[in-house]
Structures are given as C-alpha cells and as structure tokens.
Write an enzyme that holds these catalytic residues in place. Sequence first.
Site, PDB file in Angstrom:
ATOM      1  N   HIS A 191       0.866  -1.188   0.000  1.00 21.72           N
ATOM      2  CA  HIS A 191       0.000   0.000   0.000  1.00 21.72           C
ATOM      3  C   HIS A 191       0.897   1.230   0.000  1.00 21.72           C
ATOM      4  CE1 HIS A 191      -3.113   2.857   1.131  1.00 21.72           C
ATOM      5  NE2 HIS A 191      -3.979   1.950   0.784  1.00 21.72           N
TER       6      HIS A 191
ATOM      7  N   ASP B 187      -7.941  -5.341   0.105  1.00 19.92           N
ATOM      8  CA  ASP B 187      -8.407  -6.228  -0.978  1.00 19.92           C
ATOM      9  C   ASP B 187      -8.050  -7.680  -0.731  1.00 19.92           C
ATOM     10  OD1 ASP B 187      -7.504  -3.441  -2.761  1.00 19.92           O
ATOM     11  OD2 ASP B 187      -9.558  -4.186  -2.670  1.00 19.92           O
TER      12      ASP B 187
END
Length: 427
Positions: free
Chosen positions: A316, A373
């Site tokens: 991320h 996710d």
Amino acid sequence: MKKNTVTLTNNKTGKTYEYDILDATRGPSVVDIRTFFQDTGMFTYDPGYTSTACCESKITFIDGAKGELRYRGVTIEDMAQNHTYLESCFLLLNKRLPSAQELSDFDLEIRHRAFLHEGLRHLFNAFPDNAHPMATLSAAVTALASFYDDHLELESEEEYQEMARRIISKIPTIAAFAYRHSLGIPFIQPDIDLGFTKNFLTMMRAYPGGKMHLHANGHEVIKDIEVRALDTIFTLHADHEQNASTTVVRGVASTGAHPYVAIASGISALWGRAHGGANESVIAQLEMIGSVDNVEAFIEKAKDPDDDFRLMGFGHRVYKNFDPRAKILKKLQDELRDELGLDTELMAIARKIEEIALSDEYFISRNLYPNIDFYTGIILTALQIPKPMFTPIFVIGRTVGWITQWIEFKKDETLKIARPRQLYTGE
Ligand code: SDX
C-alpha cells in the site's frame, strides 16, 4: 523562537528561499510551496505524488505507520463494529453521526431515491452480456448526469446534500442492473421495504418478480449475517483520503464538470488492478495458486524483480503497517467461516501467503502487508457475489467518499484547476 518555515538554498546560484510550514491537526505538516515556480523558475518533481499533498481536507485521516484510519475523527474500528454503512455516509457528509431520527429520515430518503429513470434502463442493452460491470457502471453513471442537469449549478447546502444522497442511493441499483444484464435476466426493482444493503443483495439475487431463490428446502432468504458482512464491507470502503480514484474525482471537480461524471471518472480509475480492481485479482490469484503447496513458488515469483508478477492484495502506498481495514476483515472472516461456509481452501492459501510474506525479508524491508483487498474477496465469494462484481461493490462503498471529497473541493475557494507541470526531456 524558531520560525515555522523551511529555507531552501539553490547551491548553483547561492540564492535561498523560505517557505511556510502549515501544521496538520493530525499527521504530517506540509511545506507551502505554492510560489516555488514563481520564486525559483523551477518545478518540484514528484511523479506518483509520494511526497505531495494536493489539498487540505477534513474528511478522512490515515496514519500509515500506525495503521490508523478515521472518518471525521471516528476510528474505522468504531465505525465497523458499532455503526452501519448509512451511518458512515451520514457522518462523512454531515461531519457527525446522526441522531436516531436523522438516521431514520436519511434511510427513508435513500430507499426512495434508489429508483432509476426508465430511460436509463435501455442503456444496459447497448452492452454485450460479457461486458465487465465496471464498464456498464461507469457509462450508466455518466448517463445519469444527463437526467440531472440542475446539479451543474448547486447553490445551497441542501442542494449539495440532495445531489449526494441521490447518487449514493442509485449506485447499488445501477450495479445490480449491470450484473443482471450480464446474466441476461430481467432487472429487479429496488424494494423500499428493505434497507440499503439487503435491498442490493435482493436486486442481485432475486428471481424475476422479486421472489428469492427457490430451493428444495423452500425459499432461500437473505440471512442477517450476510447483510451485516456486506454492510461492514461497504463501511470499510467508504473513504480513504486522497487515493488514486479520489484524486481523479477532485481533478474532474476542478474543471467544473457535472458531479456525476466526476463519480464516473472515479469508477473508471478504481477499476485498475493496482487500485480497486485488486480485490477481483486477489481471488483469481488464489484460485490460480490452487493449493497451499504452491504458495512458496508464487512468493518467489512476486519477489523476482524480473518477473512482473505481484501479490495482489499486498502492499500500500500509505500503510507501512497492517491496513486496519484488512485486520477487521480478517476477524470478520473468522467469525463468518462457519456461518457463511467460507471457502476454507482459499482461506488456507491466503493465510499461507500471509504467514510466509510477513516473515520474508523482501516484504518486511518494503513494508508490504495485506491490504483491504486481500480479505474482501473470500467473504464476497461466500455471499454468492461473482468476481466481476467485487470492484462494483467497492464502488458502492466508495461513492459517498468520492462525493464528499467533491463537495469539499467545491467549497474550498483556494483550490484551482488541477494542472501540474512536467520535466521535459524531449527534443
Ligand atoms: C487500494 O491508496 C489507497 O488508499 C488505495 C486503497 C483505497 O482504499 O482507496 O487503499 C485501495 O487500492 C489498495 C491497494 C490494492 N492494490 C493491490 O493490492 C495491488 C498490489 N499492490 C501493488 O501494486 C502496490 O503495493 C501498490 C500499488 C498498492 C502500492 O504501490 P507503491 O506505493 O507505488 O509501491 P511501489 O510500487 O513503489 O513498490 C515498492 C516496492 C517495489 O519493489 P522495489 O522496486 O523497491 O524492489 O515494493 C514492491 C515493488 O516491486 N511491491 C511488491 C508489491 N507491492 C509493491 N512486490 C510484490 N508484490 C506486491 N504486491
């Protein structure tokens, strides 16, 4: 007393420049370099904006080092455990949680606005059955703008709020219609007797006429635990400060285009597998890995600089710690495993990836952790939601964030059209 500024020296010319430090209420301060080009004749250079704040905002706060996420100051843990998605929408739009009466009024309005103009239904027929629902969703939201020309000139706070409630309520209907079009089956109209999330699941699953699936054991109803799981997933996706798709939404807001085409642009940006499309890719990747025994080999591929294979759902730009949303989803998976009959093989593969990756130098040195996710897909699969609908689910959750950021942009007199410069190295 030291001044709250930074001084920059150009060692080629010996000139120095001083810029103000603007302090945040939470997180990093910024250096105000709005006059940098005018002062120095040079641009700053930051492709991907890893060190760039594009705006001032009061909506969502992320602390990547701590793995912290807050909507209007309220922690994501509090929102996911103690509040519904509609409460998150009210909080983001109104800067506070609703009273019981306000929530009831908000809920009722969202239910009534869930219907689409009949003309919009024909748009879906222009798409082939195998069209990805994200394509249909983006096109339908662009088309929706043409039904609400008056949203181009919003004046009062109430007009802004009504425009926002309208798109929040219609997105699930458009997403469900896109799904049913892809199956070639008739659309199910919204049911105002059902809450936001249950209504969406019904529009996805019901047989024509609105009856739920008939099984040998009688009607298959939508279980409360399924509604709670999906509602939590919507809450976790509601907003995430200046991510790629929100940056696109603000960019479109800066040109003065219709708010709904800004949302359609956000939908298109979210589709990419580096962003919202990752949730669909995670499940595809887990299915491709196929067994816990194959995990090690795929981890090596992800580490190989010459192999563009990446672990979907890992890493991320901001979180250099566990994505707090991933932690909440991991806990939800454990809670739902038995009640929803989660695919334990896929879960086992996901857990093995996590176990190896979190102890491997390559991932540790790059602060690569599971993101939101990584866990969403296993729960959505158990909710009988097919992979192509994973990112539309992300859209349903994120629309409130996009429209709240759009409104904040419109009300910030200091903001200008988004028009960055470049380092030109051509002929
Ligand atoms: C979302 O921004 C948001 O807030 C987004 C989001 C939201 O709510 O809106 O949180 C939702 O988009 C979550 C992210 C979903 N994407 C994925 O899961 C796709 C896989 N992840 C990667 O593509 C990547 O981690 C990104 C895009 C998420 C972040 O990319 P960055 O910050 O630009 O990092 P990078 O590409 O510069 O990578 C740094 C290093 C590189 O190695 P080196 O060149 O230093 O040797 O880490 C490596 C990368 O190769 N790396 C990975 C990896 N992610 C980064 N290696 C293997 N597998 C991965 N998944």
